[in-house]
Design a protein around this motif. Structure first.
Motif, PDB file in Angstrom:
ATOM      1  N   HIS A  48      -5.811   2.194   6.849  1.00  0.00           N
ATOM      2  CA  HIS A  48      -5.937   2.961   5.769  1.00  0.00           C
ATOM      3  C   HIS A  48      -3.983   2.997   4.834  1.00  0.00           C
ATOM      4  CE1 HIS A  48      -9.902   5.928   6.782  1.00  0.00           C
ATOM      5  NE2 HIS A  48     -10.045   4.470   5.534  1.00  0.00           N
ATOM      6  N   LYS A  49      -3.848   1.782   5.835  1.00  0.00           N
ATOM      7  CA  LYS A  49      -2.414   1.824   4.743  1.00  0.00           C
ATOM      8  C   LYS A  49      -3.177   0.824   2.991  1.00  0.00           C
ATOM      9  CE  LYS A  49       1.015   2.742   7.648  1.00  0.00           C
ATOM     10  NZ  LYS A  49       1.304   3.935   7.754  1.00  0.00           N
ATOM     11  N   TYR A  50      -2.724   0.856   2.029  1.00  0.00           N
ATOM     12  CA  TYR A  50      -3.286   0.836   1.062  1.00  0.00           C
ATOM     13  C   TYR A  50      -2.054   0.314   0.188  1.00  0.00           C
ATOM     14  CZ  TYR A  50      -6.375   4.925   0.897  1.00  0.00           C
ATOM     15  OH  TYR A  50      -7.595   5.638   1.301  1.00  0.00           O
ATOM     16  N   LEU A  51      -2.581  -0.919  -0.967  1.00  0.00           N
ATOM     17  CA  LEU A  51      -2.280  -1.867  -1.673  1.00  0.00           C
ATOM     18  C   LEU A  51      -1.213  -1.460  -2.628  1.00  0.00           C
ATOM     19  CD1 LEU A  51      -1.391  -5.034  -1.631  1.00  0.00           C
ATOM     20  CD2 LEU A  51      -3.769  -5.528  -3.483  1.00  0.00           C
ATOM     21  N   GLN A  52      -0.283  -1.398  -2.660  1.00  0.00           N
ATOM     22  CA  GLN A  52       1.255  -1.500  -3.414  1.00  0.00           C
ATOM     23  C   GLN A  52       2.331  -2.321  -3.090  1.00  0.00           C
ATOM     24  OE1 GLN A  52       3.053   2.396  -1.972  1.00  0.00           O
ATOM     25  NE2 GLN A  52       1.315   2.065  -0.454  1.00  0.00           N
ATOM     26  N   THR A  53       3.507  -1.491  -4.177  1.00  0.00           N
ATOM     27  CA  THR A  53       5.049  -1.826  -4.441  1.00  0.00           C
ATOM     28  C   THR A  53       5.746  -0.975  -4.362  1.00  0.00           C
ATOM     29  OG1 THR A  53       4.690  -1.781  -6.631  1.00  0.00           O
ATOM     30  CG2 THR A  53       4.687  -4.137  -6.171  1.00  0.00           C
ATOM     31  N   ALA A  62       4.212  -7.157  -2.291  1.00  0.00           N
ATOM     32  CA  ALA A  62       3.164  -6.573  -2.428  1.00  0.00           C
ATOM     33  C   ALA A  62       3.328  -6.001  -0.866  1.00  0.00           C
ATOM     34  CB  ALA A  62       2.065  -7.724  -2.466  1.00  0.00           C
ATOM     35  N   ILE A  63       2.762  -5.218  -0.307  1.00  0.00           N
ATOM     36  CA  ILE A  63       2.870  -4.360   0.980  1.00  0.00           C
ATOM     37  C   ILE A  63       2.044  -3.803   0.691  1.00  0.00           C
ATOM     38  CG2 ILE A  63       5.479  -4.402   1.486  1.00  0.00           C
ATOM     39  CD1 ILE A  63       4.954  -0.945   0.375  1.00  0.00           C
ATOM     40  N   LEU A  64       1.498  -3.060   2.668  1.00  0.00           N
ATOM     41  CA  LEU A  64       0.370  -2.267   2.258  1.00  0.00           C
ATOM     42  C   LEU A  64       1.622  -1.142   3.072  1.00  0.00           C
ATOM     43  CD1 LEU A  64      -1.801  -4.368   4.615  1.00  0.00           C
ATOM     44  CD2 LEU A  64      -2.070  -3.169   1.998  1.00  0.00           C
ATOM     45  N   ASP A  65       1.084   0.358   2.861  1.00  0.00           N
ATOM     46  CA  ASP A  65       1.735   1.577   2.680  1.00  0.00           C
ATOM     47  C   ASP A  65       1.164   3.075   2.370  1.00  0.00           C
ATOM     48  OD1 ASP A  65       4.026   2.773   3.438  1.00  0.00           O
ATOM     49  OD2 ASP A  65       5.193   2.187   2.050  1.00  0.00           O
ATOM     50  N   SER A  66       1.960   4.193   2.558  1.00  0.00           N
ATOM     51  CA  SER A  66       1.207   5.244   1.929  1.00  0.00           C
ATOM     52  C   SER A  66      -0.702   5.487   1.127  1.00  0.00           C
ATOM     53  CB  SER A  66       1.973   6.417   2.072  1.00  0.00           C
ATOM     54  OG  SER A  66       1.153   7.202   1.786  1.00  0.00           O
ATOM     55  N   HIS A  67      -0.918   5.861   1.268  1.00  0.00           N
ATOM     56  CA  HIS A  67      -1.998   6.520   0.641  1.00  0.00           C
ATOM     57  C   HIS A  67      -1.360   6.642  -0.790  1.00  0.00           C
ATOM     58  CE1 HIS A  67      -1.952  10.045   3.164  1.00  0.00           C
ATOM     59  NE2 HIS A  67      -2.346  11.118   1.869  1.00  0.00           N
ATOM     60  N   THR A  68      -0.519   8.122  -0.757  1.00  0.00           N
ATOM     61  CA  THR A  68      -0.064   8.750  -2.083  1.00  0.00           C
ATOM     62  C   THR A  68       1.173   7.343  -2.338  1.00  0.00           C
ATOM     63  OG1 THR A  68       2.241   8.227  -0.457  1.00  0.00           O
ATOM     64  CG2 THR A  68       0.832  10.731  -0.228  1.00  0.00           C
ATOM     65  N   PRO A 103       2.194 -23.619   4.728  1.00  0.00           N
ATOM     66  CA  PRO A 103       3.208 -23.215   5.842  1.00  0.00           C
ATOM     67  C   PRO A 103       2.066 -22.553   5.817  1.00  0.00           C
ATOM     68  CG  PRO A 103       3.840 -22.467   3.818  1.00  0.00           C
ATOM     69  CD  PRO A 103       3.007 -23.574   3.181  1.00  0.00           C
ATOM     70  N   ARG A 104       2.008 -21.261   7.470  1.00  0.00           N
ATOM     71  CA  ARG A 104       1.135 -20.576   7.954  1.00  0.00           C
ATOM     72  C   ARG A 104       0.940 -19.726   7.215  1.00  0.00           C
ATOM     73  NH1 ARG A 104      -1.196 -19.222  12.886  1.00  0.00           N
ATOM     74  NH2 ARG A 104      -3.072 -17.537  11.982  1.00  0.00           N
ATOM     75  N   THR A 105       2.266 -18.927   5.956  1.00  0.00           N
ATOM     76  CA  THR A 105       2.061 -17.739   5.407  1.00  0.00           C
ATOM     77  C   THR A 105       2.173 -18.390   3.832  1.00  0.00           C
ATOM     78  OG1 THR A 105       4.682 -17.379   6.457  1.00  0.00           O
ATOM     79  CG2 THR A 105       2.203 -16.537   7.092  1.00  0.00           C
ATOM     80  N   LEU A 106       2.142 -17.951   2.948  1.00  0.00           N
ATOM     81  CA  LEU A 106       1.981 -17.862   1.864  1.00  0.00           C
ATOM     82  C   LEU A 106       2.982 -16.472   0.733  1.00  0.00           C
ATOM     83  CD1 LEU A 106      -0.337 -20.419   0.263  1.00  0.00           C
ATOM     84  CD2 LEU A 106       1.535 -20.967   0.774  1.00  0.00           C
ATOM     85  N   ALA A 107       3.734 -16.208   0.559  1.00  0.00           N
ATOM     86  CA  ALA A 107       4.158 -14.930   0.213  1.00  0.00           C
ATOM     87  C   ALA A 107       2.998 -14.628  -1.260  1.00  0.00           C
ATOM     88  CB  ALA A 107       5.634 -14.711  -0.267  1.00  0.00           C
ATOM     89  N   THR A 108       3.308 -12.869  -1.233  1.00  0.00           N
ATOM     90  CA  THR A 108       2.275 -12.355  -2.308  1.00  0.00           C
ATOM     91  C   THR A 108       3.299 -11.355  -3.308  1.00  0.00           C
ATOM     92  OG1 THR A 108       1.686 -10.169  -1.401  1.00  0.00           O
ATOM     93  CG2 THR A 108      -0.220 -12.748  -1.606  1.00  0.00           C
ATOM     94  N   TRP A 109       3.554 -10.982  -4.154  1.00  0.00           N
ATOM     95  CA  TRP A 109       4.170 -10.252  -5.619  1.00  0.00           C
ATOM     96  C   TRP A 109       3.685 -10.046  -6.352  1.00  0.00           C
ATOM     97  CZ3 TRP A 109       5.121 -14.978  -5.104  1.00  0.00           C
ATOM     98  CH2 TRP A 109       5.680 -15.848  -6.185  1.00  0.00           C
ATOM     99  N   ALA A 146       7.205  -8.796   8.407  1.00  0.00           N
ATOM    100  CA  ALA A 146       8.016  -7.751   8.252  1.00  0.00           C
ATOM    101  C   ALA A 146       8.068  -6.870   6.881  1.00  0.00           C
ATOM    102  CB  ALA A 146       8.915  -8.614   7.886  1.00  0.00           C
ATOM    103  N   LYS A 147       8.429  -5.250   6.985  1.00  0.00           N
ATOM    104  CA  LYS A 147       8.410  -4.232   5.857  1.00  0.00           C
ATOM    105  C   LYS A 147       7.280  -4.510   5.336  1.00  0.00           C
ATOM    106  CE  LYS A 147      13.290  -5.389   5.476  1.00  0.00           C
ATOM    107  NZ  LYS A 147      14.203  -5.638   4.586  1.00  0.00           N
ATOM    108  N   GLN A 148       5.723  -4.347   6.347  1.00  0.00           N
ATOM    109  CA  GLN A 148       4.432  -4.260   5.746  1.00  0.00           C
ATOM    110  C   GLN A 148       4.244  -5.365   4.448  1.00  0.00           C
ATOM    111  OE1 GLN A 148       3.485  -2.601   8.436  1.00  0.00           O
ATOM    112  NE2 GLN A 148       2.211  -2.040   7.085  1.00  0.00           N
ATOM    113  N   ALA A 149       5.264  -6.586   4.313  1.00  0.00           N
ATOM    114  CA  ALA A 149       5.029  -7.417   3.140  1.00  0.00           C
ATOM    115  C   ALA A 149       3.315  -7.938   3.743  1.00  0.00           C
ATOM    116  CB  ALA A 149       5.647  -8.277   3.458  1.00  0.00           C
TER     117      ALA A 149
END
Length: 180
Positions: A48-53, A62-68, A103-109, A146-149
């Motif tokens: 229940h971490k939500y998509l946001q900035t 783009a991170i996953l963080d609080s529902h608030t 690469p194994r990871t592609l950044a999102t923003w 890192a940092k919920q990215a």
């Protein structure tokens, strides 16, 4: 009487000690907008971490963080759009130089302009991303690092997960309010 040079130095010193205002973001509506979805993880450690900035609803990683502070999203012509931001924000995916061996990871923003690379879609309630030039075993595989990215996982889900990351899928949720 304070000399002008001393006064200027004191004034400059106090200005430097005053913190610069920080971007605070745009408050997210607490009820779901018509035609939008919350997007969240449904398994540990991001249950229940939500998509946001952060700050909310402004361009950034783009991170996953609080529902608030969750964003509210829709897919429009292959673009994932944050409908809670003004102007709307579009999710971008890093375009690697070598698409045959990405690469194994592609950044999102999130950015204020439409993304020219790839397309988002729903597979049931799962958010997917694909592009013809990159072959992925699972178009719904994401990583939280890192940092919920939130990043695109170009490898196998749950196999040789990069250090510092966890495998994740993310799904829409359409209840009236986001919950913990």
């Amino acid at each position: 009487m304070v000399k002008p040079a001393v006064f200027a130095a004191l004034l400059a010193g106090s200005a430097m000690a005053t913190p610069m205002p920080q971007a605070t973001g745009v408050p997210t509506p607490v009820t779901l907008l018509s035609g939008a979805y919350w997007i969240r993880a449904v398994s540990a450690p991001n249950f229940h971490k939500y998509l946001q900035t952060k700050p909310a609803n402004l361009p950034g990683t783009a991170i996953l963080d609080s529902h608030t502070t969750a964003g509210q999203f829709a897919i429009e012509s292959g673009q994932l759009v944050n409908k809670a931001s003004n102007p709307p924000l579009y999710l971008w995916v890093e375009e690697p130089a070598d698409k045959a061996n990405p690469p194994r990871t592609l950044a999102t923003w999130f950015n204020t302009t439409k993304s020219p690379f790839g397309a988002f879609a729903w597979q049931g309630d799962t958010l997917t991303w694909s592009v013809a030039s990159i072959k992925r075993q699972n178009v719904g595989a994401w990583l939280v690092c890192a940092k919920q990215a939130l990043v695109i996982n170009t490898g196998a889900y749950g196999y040789q997960t990069p250090s510092g990351c966890v495998d994740q899928t993310i799904h829409y949720y359409n209840d009236k309010t986001a919950n913990n």
